[in-house]
Design a protein around this motif. Structure first.
Motif, PDB file in Angstrom:
ATOM      1  N   GLY A  78       0.845  -1.196   0.000  1.00 47.78           N
ATOM      2  CA  GLY A  78       0.000   0.000   0.000  1.00 47.78           C
ATOM      3  C   GLY A  78       0.873   1.235   0.000  1.00 47.78           C
ATOM      4  N   MET A  79       0.427   2.259  -0.732  1.00 45.54           N
ATOM      5  CA  MET A  79       1.269   3.445  -0.819  1.00 45.54           C
ATOM      6  C   MET A  79       0.423   4.701  -0.635  1.00 45.54           C
ATOM      7  SD  MET A  79       4.551   4.137  -2.665  1.00 45.54           S
ATOM      8  CE  MET A  79       5.355   5.717  -2.797  1.00 45.54           C
ATOM      9  N   LEU A  86      -5.771  10.890  -4.888  1.00 42.46           N
ATOM     10  CA  LEU A  86      -7.076  10.220  -4.972  1.00 42.46           C
ATOM     11  C   LEU A  86      -7.547  10.285  -6.421  1.00 42.46           C
ATOM     12  CD1 LEU A  86      -8.869  11.507  -1.767  1.00 42.46           C
ATOM     13  CD2 LEU A  86      -7.749   9.322  -2.164  1.00 42.46           C
ATOM     14  N   PHE A  87      -8.327   9.271  -6.829  1.00 40.48           N
ATOM     15  CA  PHE A  87      -8.835   9.267  -8.198  1.00 40.48           C
ATOM     16  C   PHE A  87      -9.978  10.274  -8.286  1.00 40.48           C
ATOM     17  CE2 PHE A  87      -7.560   4.667  -7.524  1.00 40.48           C
ATOM     18  CZ  PHE A  87      -6.263   4.893  -7.952  1.00 40.48           C
ATOM     19  N   PHE A  98     -11.429   0.575  -4.575  1.00 36.88           N
ATOM     20  CA  PHE A  98     -10.752   0.333  -5.857  1.00 36.88           C
ATOM     21  C   PHE A  98      -9.865  -0.915  -5.826  1.00 36.88           C
ATOM     22  CE2 PHE A  98      -7.456   0.857  -9.040  1.00 36.88           C
ATOM     23  CZ  PHE A  98      -8.164   1.291 -10.145  1.00 36.88           C
ATOM     24  N   GLY A  99      -9.008  -0.996  -4.813  1.00 35.05           N
ATOM     25  CA  GLY A  99      -8.080  -2.124  -4.723  1.00 35.05           C
ATOM     26  C   GLY A  99      -8.807  -3.451  -4.576  1.00 35.05           C
ATOM     27  N   ARG A 146      -7.672   3.941   1.472  1.00 36.42           N
ATOM     28  CA  ARG A 146      -7.597   3.272   0.182  1.00 36.42           C
ATOM     29  C   ARG A 146      -6.407   2.323   0.127  1.00 36.42           C
ATOM     30  NH1 ARG A 146      -6.388   6.837  -5.044  1.00 36.42           N
ATOM     31  NH2 ARG A 146      -4.407   7.015  -3.969  1.00 36.42           N
ATOM     32  N   ALA A 147      -5.270   2.794   0.690  1.00 35.58           N
ATOM     33  CA  ALA A 147      -4.072   1.950   0.672  1.00 35.58           C
ATOM     34  C   ALA A 147      -4.235   0.732   1.580  1.00 35.58           C
ATOM     35  CB  ALA A 147      -2.859   2.771   1.091  1.00 35.58           C
ATOM     36  N   PRO A 150      -7.087  -3.144   0.804  1.00 36.92           N
ATOM     37  CA  PRO A 150      -6.807  -4.494   0.308  1.00 36.92           C
ATOM     38  C   PRO A 150      -5.866  -5.300   1.216  1.00 36.92           C
ATOM     39  CG  PRO A 150      -6.176  -2.791  -1.287  1.00 36.92           C
ATOM     40  CD  PRO A 150      -6.352  -2.132   0.023  1.00 36.92           C
TER      41      PRO A 150
ATOM     42  N   LEU B 163      -1.267   9.207 -10.268  1.00 38.76           N
ATOM     43  CA  LEU B 163      -2.505   8.429 -10.296  1.00 38.76           C
ATOM     44  C   LEU B 163      -2.214   7.009 -10.771  1.00 38.76           C
ATOM     45  CD1 LEU B 163      -5.231  10.875 -11.632  1.00 38.76           C
ATOM     46  CD2 LEU B 163      -4.722  10.193  -9.299  1.00 38.76           C
ATOM     47  N   SER B 169      -0.148   0.371  -7.282  1.00 37.93           N
ATOM     48  CA  SER B 169       0.109  -0.176  -5.956  1.00 37.93           C
ATOM     49  C   SER B 169      -1.150  -0.828  -5.397  1.00 37.93           C
ATOM     50  CB  SER B 169       0.625   0.911  -5.011  1.00 37.93           C
ATOM     51  OG  SER B 169      -0.404   1.815  -4.702  1.00 37.93           O
ATOM     52  N   LEU B 170      -2.325  -0.474  -5.943  1.00 32.02           N
ATOM     53  CA  LEU B 170      -3.563  -1.117  -5.510  1.00 32.02           C
ATOM     54  C   LEU B 170      -3.849  -2.374  -6.327  1.00 32.02           C
ATOM     55  CD1 LEU B 170      -5.637   2.105  -4.987  1.00 32.02           C
ATOM     56  CD2 LEU B 170      -4.974   0.496  -3.214  1.00 32.02           C
ATOM     57  N   ARG B 180     -10.586   2.711 -16.360  1.00 26.65           N
ATOM     58  CA  ARG B 180     -11.318   3.185 -15.180  1.00 26.65           C
ATOM     59  C   ARG B 180     -10.841   4.547 -14.689  1.00 26.65           C
ATOM     60  NH1 ARG B 180     -15.161   2.199 -12.183  1.00 26.65           N
ATOM     61  NH2 ARG B 180     -14.095   1.767 -10.221  1.00 26.65           N
ATOM     62  N   LEU B 181      -9.575   4.892 -14.990  1.00 27.22           N
ATOM     63  CA  LEU B 181      -9.051   6.138 -14.414  1.00 27.22           C
ATOM     64  C   LEU B 181      -8.695   7.179 -15.464  1.00 27.22           C
ATOM     65  CD1 LEU B 181      -6.776   4.584 -11.680  1.00 27.22           C
ATOM     66  CD2 LEU B 181      -9.081   5.472 -11.451  1.00 27.22           C
ATOM     67  N   ASN B 185     -11.139  10.504 -16.766  1.00 28.40           N
ATOM     68  CA  ASN B 185     -10.634  11.812 -16.368  1.00 28.40           C
ATOM     69  C   ASN B 185     -10.321  12.722 -17.546  1.00 28.40           C
ATOM     70  OD1 ASN B 185     -10.531  12.139 -13.458  1.00 28.40           O
ATOM     71  ND2 ASN B 185      -9.296  10.287 -13.517  1.00 28.40           N
TER      72      ASN B 185
END
Ligand SMILES: Nc1ncnc2c1ncn2[C@@H]1O[C@H](COP(=O)(O)OP(=O)(O)OP(=O)(O)O)[C@@H](O)[C@H]1O
Ligand SMILES: [Mg+2]
Lengths: 352, 263
Positions: A78-79, A86-87, A98-99, A146-147, A150, B163, B169-170, B180-181, B185
């Motif tokens: 996780g980062m 953020l998206f 999301f993850g 978010r990180a 998951p 982003l 990382s997710l 999706r991103l 955007n």
């Protein structure tokens, strides 16, 4: 063997070596900070762990398994970024899930986990908002949720607090630490703020020019700095010149007093040493066993509340000293002549 | 002082507006004169009632749709990748995307015909479907300069690097990241690229005529050389469609919930 193992990591960009021979073992559930001045390679180390940069040499292992060649999306790390990241097209809840969605977790389970995470960061009602509708502190909390959602094996934070204002920074850092303890997640935290690093870390890695200068608990780093750089970078430091009298017993002549350091000094008698003292190791009044006595003139007095910081002139040098505030003892007046006292064991010997 | 400078701005605006609107108004007025001595929509009825119109227009709209999809599929990942990993290549890519403005379509289409004719290694022109695919590729080439610039400008407004890294990382792969991103955007930018593509495809003549496909462009030309009032009506219809597209883009921008902050 440690849970997260960084073995002899090296990173060069072209001809410049940015990280050199970086070795670190992080135990499971440990909170480690990378501390150092700008450009010393903290982010680069973190990005190698995350998989965004390929090490030029060395290996990274998590739980005994090498991840050096795994792409970032398969490392389960996780980062959290300084700029939140953020998206913008997803709501808070969608960001957090999301993850999980990427992993193919079922809808119901995802929703439960998202609610759990939003509770954890103290924003249970903001799931439907978009990132632009949140404050910086809230955005960074969401980024943390978010990180963590998951259940990553390692959490990496790159100066997550530097874009926030001072108050939020302090409250959020203890919150991050509390959540980290709660979940028992192995964490690496990058910062150039020594107070931040000291207040929340189990251990600190002080970096300089791509090298880990010292690894240790905050108490150890602060009181027993291994190098001159560490001593000067962490905390405030007063430096004094002294003449070595007896290397075996560690006695030095400092002004008119003879002081015994509690260590053997590996230098010939008569050589000049650079000694250092933390501001809180200097006292204004006499204390038993404080054998160093320095005549001084008070230059300025800063009243900081619980602490009073005094700057005193000793033989042409300005020394800082901290004393606790006591309602019955007003601070000395600037210009007055005083004696400062220090104990031999509090001196830090700086290697030249 | 301020009043007079405002006055001048208004005068400049009015002149500009007149420059654009007068020919349109004249054309519109002309298109209403199909019946002697009265204004009527006769020419429009003729055009809209012509089965040829519906067939060619439908064909071109369909081709425009496919071209847009193809263009987005080519341009979005390329622009994204160049910005993310190969920023040094950007001038090169920009130059390449400008080539269709320099090379005349006639050259491209003769190239196609030489390479893919019925006696070649890949006889694309041998079947209607094959020719349609060629036509679509040609259209995508023509719209490349506009599509690339639109998408690239859109990408500049977001921090794609961070982003992307956050998404990686997710656990996300490239397709998830793009679909999706990144695309959502830059949706507005993609829409404006798509709109330009649409306009180009609807009016294109050379490709369609030389590849002999029943597109709207050749129909307009045929109409122009055979009728009097109908071409004017056709032009007005084409303008209306264009403006409807613009309005749709505006609406899309307005209803995009997550970009209010940047406004
Ligand atoms: N992609 C890159 N290409 C070339 N040089 C780089 C690259 N990334 C980092 N560097 C260089 O590597 C050095 C270390 O950078 P890094 O970002 O790790 O520093 P840092 O300790 O995180 O600093 P800061 O506190 O300012 O964030 C810097 O001198 C930087 O210029
Ligand atoms: Mg950094």
């Amino acid at each position: 063997m440690s849970y997260l193992d960084l073995a002899n990591l090296e990173k060069s960009f072209g001809a410049t070596r940015v990280v050199r021979d970086f070795t670190l073992g992080v135990d499971k559930g440990e909170f480690i900070s990378l501390l150092g001045p700008s450009g010393c390679g903290k982010t680069t180390v973190l990005r190698m762990v995350a998989g965004f940069e390929m090490p030029t040499a060395g290996a990274i292992r998590i739980d005994g398994q090498s991840v050096t060649d795994l792409p970032p999306n398969r490392r389960q790390i996780g980062m959290v970024f300084q700029a939140y990241a953020l998206f913008p097209n997803l709501t808070v809840a969608e960001n957090v899930s999301f993850g999980l969605k990427v992993q193919g977790v079922a809808r119901a389970e995802r929703d439960t986990r998202v609610a759990e995470m939003l509770d954890l960061i103290g924003l249970p009602d903001l799931g439907a908002r978009y990132p632009f509708q949140l404050s910086g502190g809230q955005q960074q909390r969401v980024a943390l949720a978010r990180a963590l959602a998951p259940r990553p094996r390692v959490l990496l934070l790159d100066e997550p607090l530097s874009a926030l204002d001072a108050k939020v920074r302090v409250s959020l850092r203890s919150e991050i630490r509390a959540i980290q303890r709660d979940l028992g997640i192995t964490t690496i935290f990058v910062t150039h703020d020594q107070e931040e690093a000291m207040s929340i870390s189990d251990r600190i890695v002080v970096m300089n020019g791509g090298i880990a200068e010292q690894v240790g608990a905050p108490f150890q780093i602060y009181n027993r700095p291994a190098t001159r750089f560490v001593a000067q970078f962490v905390g405030t430091l007063n430096t004094l010149q002294a003449r070595l009298v007896d290397p075996a017993r560690g006695t030095v002549a400092l002004g008119d007093s003879v002081v015994t350091l509690d260590r053997v000094v590996d230098r010939p008698a008569g050589s000049t040493l650079t000694l250092a003292l933390r501001p809180e190791a200097l006292r204004l009044g006499h204390v038993p066993d404080h054998d160093a006595v320095l005549p001084a003139r008070i230059a300025e007095v800063e009243f900081l509340g619980s602490v009073i910081r005094v700057r005193a002139e000793v033989g042409g040098n300005l020394l800082s000293l901290d004393t606790f505030n006591r309602p019955d003892a007003p601070p000395p007046a600037p210009g007055s002549q005083v004696h400062l006292f220090a104990a031999g064991r509090d001196f830090i010997l700086l290697d030249d | 002082m301020i009043r007079s400078s405002r006055l001048w701005s208004w005068i400049a605006f009015a002149l500009g507006a007149a420059y654009f609107l007068l020919p349109l108004a004249g054309m519109f007025e002309f298109s209403l004169r199909a019946r002697r001595g009265e204004y009527s929509f006769q020419a429009y009825q003729n055009v809209l009632g012509d089965p040829q119109f519906l067939a060619t227009f439908g064909y071109s709209v369909l081709m425009a749709g496919f071209t847009i999809v193809l263009g987005v599929l080519i341009v979005a990942p390329t622009a994204f990748w160049v910005r993310l990993k190969l920023p040094g290549l950007r001038p090169v890519i920009e130059f390449v995307t400008l080539l269709p403005l320099v090379i005349p379509p006639i050259v491209i289409v003769f190239g196609y015909i030489r390479l893919y004719n019925t006696s070649s290694w890949l006889p694309m022109t041998g079947s209607a479907l094959g020719t349609d695919i060629l036509l679509m590729c040609g259209y995508a080439t023509l719209s490349l300069p506009y599509m690339y610039r639109a998408v690239d400008t859109g990408l500049r407004t977001i921090d794609i690097r961070t982003l992307t890294e956050a998404a990686q990382s997710l656990g996300a792969g490239w397709i998830t990241i793009l679909g999706r991103l990144i695309l959502p955007n830059v949706f507005v930018a993609v829409m404006s690229g798509a709109f330009l593509t649409f306009a180009i495809v609807i009016g294109e003549y050379v490709f369609a005529a030389l590849l002999n496909r029943p597109a709207f462009g050749p129909y307009m030309v045929w109409m122009g050389s055979n009728k009097a009032y109908e071409p004017a009506a056709l032009a007005v219809i084409a303008f209306s469609i264009t403006w409807a597209c613009m309005a749709l883009i505006q609406l899309a921008t307005r209803f995009q919930k997550f970009t209010k902050a940047s406004r």
